[in-house]
Design a protein around this motif. Structure first.
Motif, PDB file in Angstrom:
ATOM      1  N   GLU A   1       0.845  -1.203   0.000  1.00  0.00           N
ATOM      2  CA  GLU A   1       0.000   0.000   0.000  1.00  0.00           C
ATOM      3  C   GLU A   1       0.875   1.245   0.000  1.00  0.00           C
ATOM      4  OE1 GLU A   1      -2.389   0.350   3.498  1.00  0.00           O
ATOM      5  OE2 GLU A   1      -3.163   2.300   2.932  1.00  0.00           O
ATOM      6  N   ALA A   2       0.552   2.180  -0.923  1.00  0.00           N
ATOM      7  CA  ALA A   2       1.299   3.431  -0.999  1.00  0.00           C
ATOM      8  C   ALA A   2       1.005   4.268   0.241  1.00  0.00           C
ATOM      9  CB  ALA A   2       0.896   4.203  -2.243  1.00  0.00           C
ATOM     10  N   GLN A   3       2.064   4.701   0.917  1.00  0.00           N
ATOM     11  CA  GLN A   3       1.799   5.488   2.102  1.00  0.00           C
ATOM     12  C   GLN A   3       3.000   6.310   2.531  1.00  0.00           C
ATOM     13  OE1 GLN A   3       0.571   2.707   5.116  1.00  0.00           O
ATOM     14  NE2 GLN A   3       2.585   1.788   5.301  1.00  0.00           N
ATOM     15  N   VAL A   4       2.687   7.319   3.329  1.00  0.00           N
ATOM     16  CA  VAL A   4       3.687   8.126   4.011  1.00  0.00           C
ATOM     17  C   VAL A   4       3.496   7.881   5.503  1.00  0.00           C
ATOM     18  CG1 VAL A   4       4.517  10.451   4.453  1.00  0.00           C
ATOM     19  CG2 VAL A   4       3.640   9.862   2.175  1.00  0.00           C
ATOM     20  N   THR A   5       4.567   7.489   6.157  1.00  0.00           N
ATOM     21  CA  THR A   5       4.478   7.113   7.564  1.00  0.00           C
ATOM     22  C   THR A   5       5.278   8.088   8.417  1.00  0.00           C
ATOM     23  OG1 THR A   5       4.313   4.786   6.940  1.00  0.00           O
ATOM     24  CG2 THR A   5       4.867   5.270   9.229  1.00  0.00           C
TER      25      THR A   5
ATOM     26  N   ASN B   1       8.751   5.873  -3.854  1.00  0.00           N
ATOM     27  CA  ASN B   1       9.900   6.299  -4.655  1.00  0.00           C
ATOM     28  C   ASN B   1       9.746   7.738  -5.186  1.00  0.00           C
ATOM     29  OD1 ASN B   1      12.516   5.550  -5.558  1.00  0.00           O
ATOM     30  ND2 ASN B   1      11.756   5.269  -7.632  1.00  0.00           N
ATOM     31  N   HIS B   2       9.087   8.572  -4.405  1.00  0.00           N
ATOM     32  CA  HIS B   2       8.886   9.954  -4.822  1.00  0.00           C
ATOM     33  C   HIS B   2      10.143  10.782  -4.626  1.00  0.00           C
ATOM     34  CE1 HIS B   2       4.231   9.779  -4.198  1.00  0.00           C
ATOM     35  NE2 HIS B   2       4.648   9.137  -5.272  1.00  0.00           N
ATOM     36  N   GLU B   3      10.366  11.691  -5.577  1.00  0.00           N
ATOM     37  CA  GLU B   3      11.527  12.557  -5.469  1.00  0.00           C
ATOM     38  C   GLU B   3      11.314  13.661  -4.438  1.00  0.00           C
ATOM     39  OE1 GLU B   3      11.386  10.647  -9.416  1.00  0.00           O
ATOM     40  OE2 GLU B   3       9.950  11.911  -8.349  1.00  0.00           O
ATOM     41  N   TYR B   4      10.131  14.228  -4.434  1.00  0.00           N
ATOM     42  CA  TYR B   4       9.868  15.436  -3.664  1.00  0.00           C
ATOM     43  C   TYR B   4       9.221  15.078  -2.330  1.00  0.00           C
ATOM     44  CZ  TYR B   4       8.009  20.195  -2.840  1.00  0.00           C
ATOM     45  OH  TYR B   4       7.709  21.427  -2.332  1.00  0.00           O
ATOM     46  N   MET B   5       9.778  15.648  -1.253  1.00  0.00           N
ATOM     47  CA  MET B   5       9.181  15.504   0.074  1.00  0.00           C
ATOM     48  C   MET B   5       9.181  16.855   0.769  1.00  0.00           C
ATOM     49  SD  MET B   5      10.665  11.793   1.339  1.00  0.00           S
ATOM     50  CE  MET B   5       9.448  11.614   2.657  1.00  0.00           C
TER      51      MET B   5
ATOM     52  N   LYS C   1      16.259   8.419  -0.423  1.00  0.00           N
ATOM     53  CA  LYS C   1      15.059   8.925  -1.096  1.00  0.00           C
ATOM     54  C   LYS C   1      13.811   8.749  -0.227  1.00  0.00           C
ATOM     55  CE  LYS C   1      13.588   9.032  -5.877  1.00  0.00           C
ATOM     56  NZ  LYS C   1      13.685   8.347  -7.186  1.00  0.00           N
ATOM     57  N   ARG C   2      13.707   7.677   0.493  1.00  0.00           N
ATOM     58  CA  ARG C   2      12.480   7.374   1.194  1.00  0.00           C
ATOM     59  C   ARG C   2      12.302   8.125   2.510  1.00  0.00           C
ATOM     60  NH1 ARG C   2      11.240   2.130   1.547  1.00  0.00           N
ATOM     61  NH2 ARG C   2      10.074   2.362   3.460  1.00  0.00           N
ATOM     62  N   ASN C   3      13.373   8.630   3.096  1.00  0.00           N
ATOM     63  CA  ASN C   3      13.290   9.215   4.438  1.00  0.00           C
ATOM     64  C   ASN C   3      13.575  10.714   4.443  1.00  0.00           C
ATOM     65  OD1 ASN C   3      12.752   6.702   5.668  1.00  0.00           O
ATOM     66  ND2 ASN C   3      14.937   6.221   5.713  1.00  0.00           N
ATOM     67  N   PHE C   4      12.823  11.429   5.260  1.00  0.00           N
ATOM     68  CA  PHE C   4      12.988  12.880   5.339  1.00  0.00           C
ATOM     69  C   PHE C   4      12.677  13.317   6.773  1.00  0.00           C
ATOM     70  CE2 PHE C   4      13.761  16.898   3.775  1.00  0.00           C
ATOM     71  CZ  PHE C   4      12.675  17.758   3.726  1.00  0.00           C
TER      72      PHE C   4
ATOM     73  N   LEU D   1       0.757  20.937  14.857  1.00  0.00           N
ATOM     74  CA  LEU D   1       0.490  19.671  14.175  1.00  0.00           C
ATOM     75  C   LEU D   1       1.346  19.655  12.918  1.00  0.00           C
ATOM     76  CD1 LEU D   1      -1.161  17.072  13.874  1.00  0.00           C
ATOM     77  CD2 LEU D   1      -2.984  18.444  12.841  1.00  0.00           C
ATOM     78  N   TYR D   2       2.164  18.626  12.776  1.00  0.00           N
ATOM     79  CA  TYR D   2       3.124  18.553  11.686  1.00  0.00           C
ATOM     80  C   TYR D   2       2.745  17.460  10.694  1.00  0.00           C
ATOM     81  CZ  TYR D   2       6.127  21.550  14.468  1.00  0.00           C
ATOM     82  OH  TYR D   2       6.632  22.613  15.179  1.00  0.00           O
ATOM     83  N   PHE D   3       2.900  17.795   9.414  1.00  0.00           N
ATOM     84  CA  PHE D   3       2.621  16.830   8.356  1.00  0.00           C
ATOM     85  C   PHE D   3       3.802  16.723   7.409  1.00  0.00           C
ATOM     86  CE2 PHE D   3      -1.680  15.689   9.046  1.00  0.00           C
ATOM     87  CZ  PHE D   3      -2.291  16.793   9.613  1.00  0.00           C
ATOM     88  N   CYS D   4       4.087  15.489   7.045  1.00  0.00           N
ATOM     89  CA  CYS D   4       5.049  15.203   6.001  1.00  0.00           C
ATOM     90  C   CYS D   4       4.258  14.844   4.733  1.00  0.00           C
ATOM     91  CB  CYS D   4       5.925  14.031   6.429  1.00  0.00           C
ATOM     92  SG  CYS D   4       7.159  13.531   5.240  1.00  0.00           S
ATOM     93  N   ALA D   5       4.785  15.230   3.587  1.00  0.00           N
ATOM     94  CA  ALA D   5       4.118  14.912   2.328  1.00  0.00           C
ATOM     95  C   ALA D   5       5.147  14.523   1.292  1.00  0.00           C
ATOM     96  CB  ALA D   5       3.306  16.111   1.831  1.00  0.00           C
ATOM     97  N   SER D   6       4.738  13.694   0.327  1.00  0.00           N
ATOM     98  CA  SER D   6       5.618  13.360  -0.789  1.00  0.00           C
ATOM     99  C   SER D   6       4.847  13.468  -2.097  1.00  0.00           C
ATOM    100  CB  SER D   6       6.206  11.959  -0.628  1.00  0.00           C
ATOM    101  OG  SER D   6       5.252  10.958  -0.891  1.00  0.00           O
ATOM    102  N   ILE D   7       5.570  13.801  -3.151  1.00  0.00           N
ATOM    103  CA  ILE D   7       4.969  14.008  -4.470  1.00  0.00           C
ATOM    104  C   ILE D   7       5.923  13.460  -5.517  1.00  0.00           C
ATOM    105  CG2 ILE D   7       3.991  15.699  -6.072  1.00  0.00           C
ATOM    106  CD1 ILE D   7       4.037  17.719  -3.768  1.00  0.00           C
ATOM    107  N   PRO D   8       5.410  12.788  -6.526  1.00  0.00           N
ATOM    108  CA  PRO D   8       6.303  12.344  -7.598  1.00  0.00           C
ATOM    109  C   PRO D   8       6.664  13.514  -8.507  1.00  0.00           C
ATOM    110  CG  PRO D   8       4.053  11.732  -8.102  1.00  0.00           C
ATOM    111  CD  PRO D   8       4.038  12.341  -6.741  1.00  0.00           C
TER     112      PRO D   8
END
Lengths: 115, 117
Positions: free
Chosen positions: B1-5, B28-32, B71-74, B88-95
């Motif tokens: 499942e595609a996800q950001v954890t 495998n997204h480049e942008y975070m 690539k996977r961790n930020f 409240l903090y959010f992490c996001a990723s975008i291809p």
């Protein structure tokens, strides 16, 4: 620069009412436009999107049309439900021909639906 | 499942005690990117990364650090947290491909609610 202006909330409606949340934008080039929804205790998730002028995005009964002439992307739903209670964010992605590198989010509109 | 954890989901800490909030994506997204969400202010970008070893400041970078060694961790690092970083903090990723967006959605983590006392 790029910007998004979103209708201030909170918005409170009765169940089955018609919903409009206004969103206008400023951008150069060919941005894509998005609506994200944040349910209580969760992260944002995509609700709908439109990638070019006159496109209509739709999902879960929500619609929004990308109007370049009025630089708007208003969110609408004909009959809201209690389960639609959430915070809604309008967002702009500058697009592939822009030197800008980040998505711009509106300030969010909290929607509460009364049974 | 595609996800950001993101971890942790909730954190209470004291002023000055260094902390790290982790973010990992499996797409495998480049942008975070990291955002903070505060009442009446919406989402404000803290830092973003276009790819491995490439990071840049967002709108509110003061008091935060990031790194992008893989690539996977930020991870988001608060070297000396202060009460005004309660949020409240959010992490996001975008291809993306380099600096070109793909006009696709951003994928968000579940959020980290941080309280600094």
């Amino acid at each position: 620069g790029n910007s998004v202006t979103q209708m201030e909330g909170p918005v409170t409606l009765s169940e089955e009412a018609f919903l409009t949340i206004n969103c206008t934008y400023t951008a150069t080039g060919y941005p894509s436009l998005f609506w994200y929804v944040q349910y209580p205790g969760e992260g944002l998730q995509l609700l709908l999107k439109a990638t070019k002028a006159d496109d209509k995005g739709s999902n879960k009964g929500f619609e929004a049309t990308y109007r370049k002439e009025t630089t708007s992307f208003h969110l609408e739903k004909g009959s809201v439900q209690v389960s639609d209670s959430a915070v809604y964010f309008c967002a702009l992605d500058p697009g592939p021909y822009s030197s800008a590198s980040k998505i711009i989010f509106g300030s969010g509109t909290r929607l509460s639906i009364r049974p | 499942e595609a996800q950001v954890t993101q971890n942790p989901r909730y954190l209470i800490t004291v002023t000055g005690k260094k902390l790290t909030v982790t973010c990992s994506q499996n797409m495998n997204h480049e942008y975070m990117s990291w955002y903070r969400q505060d009442p009446g202010l919406g989402l404000r970008q803290i830092y973003y990364s276009m790819n491995v070893e490439v990071t840049d400041k967002g709108d509110v970078p003061e008091g935060y650090k990031v790194s992008r060694k893989e690539k996977r961790n930020f991870p988001l690092i608060l070297e000396s947290p202060s009460p005004n970083q309660t949020s409240l903090y959010f992490c996001a990723s975008i291809p993306r491909h380099g600096d070109r967006t793909m006009n696709t959605e951003a994928f968000f983590g579940q959020g980290t609610r941080l309280t600094v006392v």
